[in-house]
Design a protein around this motif. Structure first.
Motif, PDB file in Angstrom:
ATOM      1  N   ALA A  11      49.788  51.230   5.251  1.00 60.02           N
ATOM      2  CA  ALA A  11      48.874  50.096   5.145  1.00 60.02           C
ATOM      3  C   ALA A  11      48.772  49.346   6.473  1.00 60.02           C
ATOM      4  N   LEU A  12      49.779  49.478   7.320  1.00 58.83           N
ATOM      5  CA  LEU A  12      49.757  48.805   8.619  1.00 58.83           C
ATOM      6  C   LEU A  12      48.792  49.460   9.595  1.00 58.83           C
ATOM      7  N   GLY A  13      48.384  50.680   9.284  1.00 60.45           N
ATOM      8  CA  GLY A  13      47.412  51.349  10.155  1.00 60.45           C
ATOM      9  C   GLY A  13      47.968  52.605  10.791  1.00 60.45           C
ATOM     10  N   GLN A  14      47.063  53.478  11.150  1.00 58.03           N
ATOM     11  CA  GLN A  14      47.448  54.759  11.719  1.00 58.03           C
ATOM     12  C   GLN A  14      48.126  54.626  13.080  1.00 58.03           C
ATOM     13  N   GLU A  15      47.795  53.579  13.827  1.00 61.63           N
ATOM     14  CA  GLU A  15      48.398  53.406  15.149  1.00 61.63           C
ATOM     15  C   GLU A  15      49.907  53.192  15.045  1.00 61.63           C
ATOM     16  N   VAL A  16      50.306  52.407  14.055  1.00 66.77           N
ATOM     17  CA  VAL A  16      51.734  52.155  13.862  1.00 66.77           C
ATOM     18  C   VAL A  16      52.451  53.454  13.503  1.00 66.77           C
ATOM     19  N   VAL A  17      51.867  54.210  12.584  1.00 65.08           N
ATOM     20  CA  VAL A  17      52.467  55.475  12.173  1.00 65.08           C
ATOM     21  C   VAL A  17      52.516  56.441  13.353  1.00 65.08           C
ATOM     22  N   LYS A  18      51.461  56.456  14.145  1.00 63.75           N
ATOM     23  CA  LYS A  18      51.414  57.331  15.321  1.00 63.75           C
ATOM     24  C   LYS A  18      52.540  56.998  16.287  1.00 63.75           C
ATOM     25  N   GLU A  19      52.803  55.706  16.494  1.00 67.07           N
ATOM     26  CA  GLU A  19      53.887  55.294  17.395  1.00 67.07           C
ATOM     27  C   GLU A  19      55.246  55.762  16.867  1.00 67.07           C
ATOM     28  N   LEU A  20      55.426  55.716  15.552  1.00 67.35           N
ATOM     29  CA  LEU A  20      56.679  56.172  14.958  1.00 67.35           C
ATOM     30  C   LEU A  20      56.883  57.668  15.192  1.00 67.35           C
ATOM     31  N   TYR A  21      55.812  58.410  15.055  1.00 64.53           N
ATOM     32  CA  TYR A  21      55.900  59.857  15.312  1.00 64.53           C
ATOM     33  C   TYR A  21      56.197  60.133  16.784  1.00 64.53           C
ATOM     34  N   GLN A  22      55.631  59.340  17.667  1.00 64.56           N
ATOM     35  CA  GLN A  22      55.897  59.513  19.095  1.00 64.56           C
ATOM     36  C   GLN A  22      57.361  59.239  19.421  1.00 64.56           C
ATOM     37  N   GLU A  23      57.929  58.235  18.755  1.00 63.74           N
ATOM     38  CA  GLU A  23      59.356  57.947  18.955  1.00 63.74           C
ATOM     39  C   GLU A  23      60.214  59.107  18.470  1.00 63.74           C
ATOM     40  N   ALA A  24      59.838  59.685  17.342  1.00 64.00           N
ATOM     41  CA  ALA A  24      60.579  60.836  16.824  1.00 64.00           C
ATOM     42  C   ALA A  24      60.486  62.016  17.789  1.00 64.00           C
ATOM     43  N   ASP A  25      59.318  62.208  18.387  1.00 63.55           N
ATOM     44  CA  ASP A  25      59.158  63.292  19.368  1.00 63.55           C
ATOM     45  C   ASP A  25      60.068  63.068  20.572  1.00 63.55           C
ATOM     46  N   LYS A  26      60.217  61.806  20.990  1.00 61.05           N
ATOM     47  CA  LYS A  26      61.102  61.498  22.115  1.00 61.05           C
ATOM     48  C   LYS A  26      62.552  61.830  21.778  1.00 61.05           C
ATOM     49  N   VAL A  27      62.943  61.525  20.532  1.00 60.02           N
ATOM     50  CA  VAL A  27      64.304  61.853  20.096  1.00 60.02           C
ATOM     51  C   VAL A  27      64.539  63.356  20.188  1.00 60.02           C
ATOM     52  N   LEU A  28      63.564  64.124  19.761  1.00 57.86           N
ATOM     53  CA  LEU A  28      63.714  65.577  19.771  1.00 57.86           C
ATOM     54  C   LEU A  28      63.595  66.160  21.171  1.00 57.86           C
ATOM     55  N   ASP A  29      62.915  65.451  22.067  1.00 62.48           N
ATOM     56  CA  ASP A  29      62.862  65.909  23.460  1.00 62.48           C
ATOM     57  C   ASP A  29      64.270  65.990  24.056  1.00 62.48           C
ATOM     58  N   LYS A  30      65.125  65.057  23.660  1.00 61.17           N
ATOM     59  CA  LYS A  30      66.507  65.082  24.143  1.00 61.17           C
ATOM     60  C   LYS A  30      67.219  66.324  23.638  1.00 61.17           C
ATOM     61  N   VAL A  31      66.991  66.668  22.371  1.00 58.42           N
ATOM     62  CA  VAL A  31      67.584  67.881  21.810  1.00 58.42           C
ATOM     63  C   VAL A  31      67.122  69.099  22.603  1.00 58.42           C
ATOM     64  N   ARG A  32      65.814  69.156  22.892  1.00 57.42           N
ATOM     65  CA  ARG A  32      65.248  70.280  23.641  1.00 57.42           C
ATOM     66  C   ARG A  32      65.870  70.372  25.035  1.00 57.42           C
ATOM     67  N   LYS A  33      65.994  69.214  25.711  1.00 58.33           N
ATOM     68  CA  LYS A  33      66.518  69.200  27.076  1.00 58.33           C
ATOM     69  C   LYS A  33      67.998  69.591  27.097  1.00 58.33           C
ATOM     70  N   TRP A  34      68.799  68.951  26.250  1.00 63.26           N
ATOM     71  CA  TRP A  34      70.228  69.263  26.235  1.00 63.26           C
ATOM     72  C   TRP A  34      70.451  70.724  25.846  1.00 63.26           C
ATOM     73  N   GLY A  35      69.671  71.193  24.878  1.00 59.70           N
ATOM     74  CA  GLY A  35      69.793  72.586  24.469  1.00 59.70           C
ATOM     75  C   GLY A  35      69.427  73.533  25.598  1.00 59.70           C
ATOM     76  N   GLY A  36      68.348  73.196  26.325  1.00 60.48           N
ATOM     77  CA  GLY A  36      67.943  74.031  27.451  1.00 60.48           C
ATOM     78  C   GLY A  36      68.998  74.095  28.531  1.00 60.48           C
ATOM     79  N   ASP A  37      69.651  72.964  28.797  1.00 62.17           N
ATOM     80  CA  ASP A  37      70.704  72.937  29.823  1.00 62.17           C
ATOM     81  C   ASP A  37      71.867  73.859  29.465  1.00 62.17           C
ATOM     82  N   LEU A  38      72.098  74.054  28.158  1.00 59.71           N
ATOM     83  CA  LEU A  38      73.217  74.884  27.708  1.00 59.71           C
ATOM     84  C   LEU A  38      72.785  76.295  27.312  1.00 59.71           C
TER      85      LEU A  38
END
Length: 284
Positions: A193-220
């Motif tokens: 109900a708050l709008g798609q922009e808010v939901v989009k920002e939440l998804y972007q934050e989740a993508d950032k969290v997973l970017d760390k997984v991708r980077k750390w995994g790649g290093d190893l």
């Protein structure tokens, strides 16, 4: 090293505790781990003057000795050697204390309860052990089997989840398996109900969290597969685990101060309560 060398099994004779010992036996065979089985009996609450001291000890210790005898029989059938220990007192305190004194690096416990209330609460002893110990804790349902084939890390990018990420990558690297990781966007009707922009920002934050997984995994040199899901976090994590047929869920433990030691984190507790596979909780 990802392998656990000294393991404490909390044993109460229940089917899930027997399965916990079976999982510990697997560690012993695969990694030559050292296994100690602990049974805890309650303290005597009556009047010491009304009964002989030897009778008190026998009455209290008897059930505990029977549980440990059963554990030794199970270990013999599994073909492993174990050490046993009987303590008296508050169960979670004794489990935490013995794990610390013996310098164990993993505690394995069974998850009791199948109805909704028991799954929601998970079990006060297990929750308090996780809340008070600095050791990793593996919680298994009664029929849970341990396999390294399909590991799922649940992360929200917090410090405690970074610890779980580091442990998960260690395990994946040493066992030569892929690491799956999920970050959950908590959503409900109010969020949308708050709008798609808010939901989009939440998804972007989740993508950032997973970017760390991708980077750390790649290093190893660890292959990773990443997922973003939305909804109630514990439901989304367990649904993700079912979707990929996860054989182990890895999570961090939230909070080790005050009330959080007892509540432990409702998401973590509910994931454990409803998971069909073992759940590994990693600490700092």
């Amino acid at each position: 090293m990802a392998k656990y060398r000294k393991i404490l099994v909390a044993y109460d004779g229940s089917p899930s505790a027997r399965n916990a010992l079976s999982l510990a036996s697997q560690f012993a065979r695969e990694d030559k781990s050292w296994i100690k089985v602990l049974a805890v009996v309650p303290p005597y609450q009556g009047d010491l003057e009304l009964i002989g001291v030897s009778d008190i000890k026998e009455a209290i210790a008897g059930p505990g000795q029977e549980m440990l005898a059963e554990a030794r029989n199970l270990a013999d059938r599994e073909g492993i050697s174990i050490l046993t220990n009987l303590e008296q007192g508050e169960p979670y305190e004794q489990i935490v204390q013995v794990a610390e004194e013996e310098n164990c690096d993993l505690i394995i416990m069974g998850r009791r309860g199948k109805n909704k209330m028991e799954r929601e609460l998970m079990g006060s002893v297990t929750a308090r052990v996780i809340g008070h110990t600095s050791k990793d804790v593996l919680v298994t349902p009664e029929a849970g089997k341990l396999s390294w084939e399909n590991i799922l890390l649940a992360t929200d990018g917090s410090t405690c989840c970074d610890n779980a990420l580091a442990r998960a990558l260690e395990i994946a690297q040493e066992r030569k398996v892929k690491l799956n990781a999920v970050s959950v966007v908590y959503t409900n009707d109010e969020f949308y109900a708050l709008g798609q922009e808010v939901v989009k920002e939440l998804y972007q934050e989740a993508d950032k969290v997973l970017d760390k997984v991708r980077k750390w995994g790649g290093d190893l040199g660890v292959q990773t597969e990443l997922f973003v899901r939305d909804g109630e976090p514990h439901q989304a994590i367990n649904a993700m685990a079912a979707e990929i047929s996860a054989t182990l869920i890895i999570m961090g433990s939230h909070g080790r101060k005050g009330l959080t030691r007892f509540l432990m984190g409702s998401v973590t507790e509910r994931v454990i309560g409803y998971a069909d596979c073992p759940v590994l909780i990693c600490h700092l």
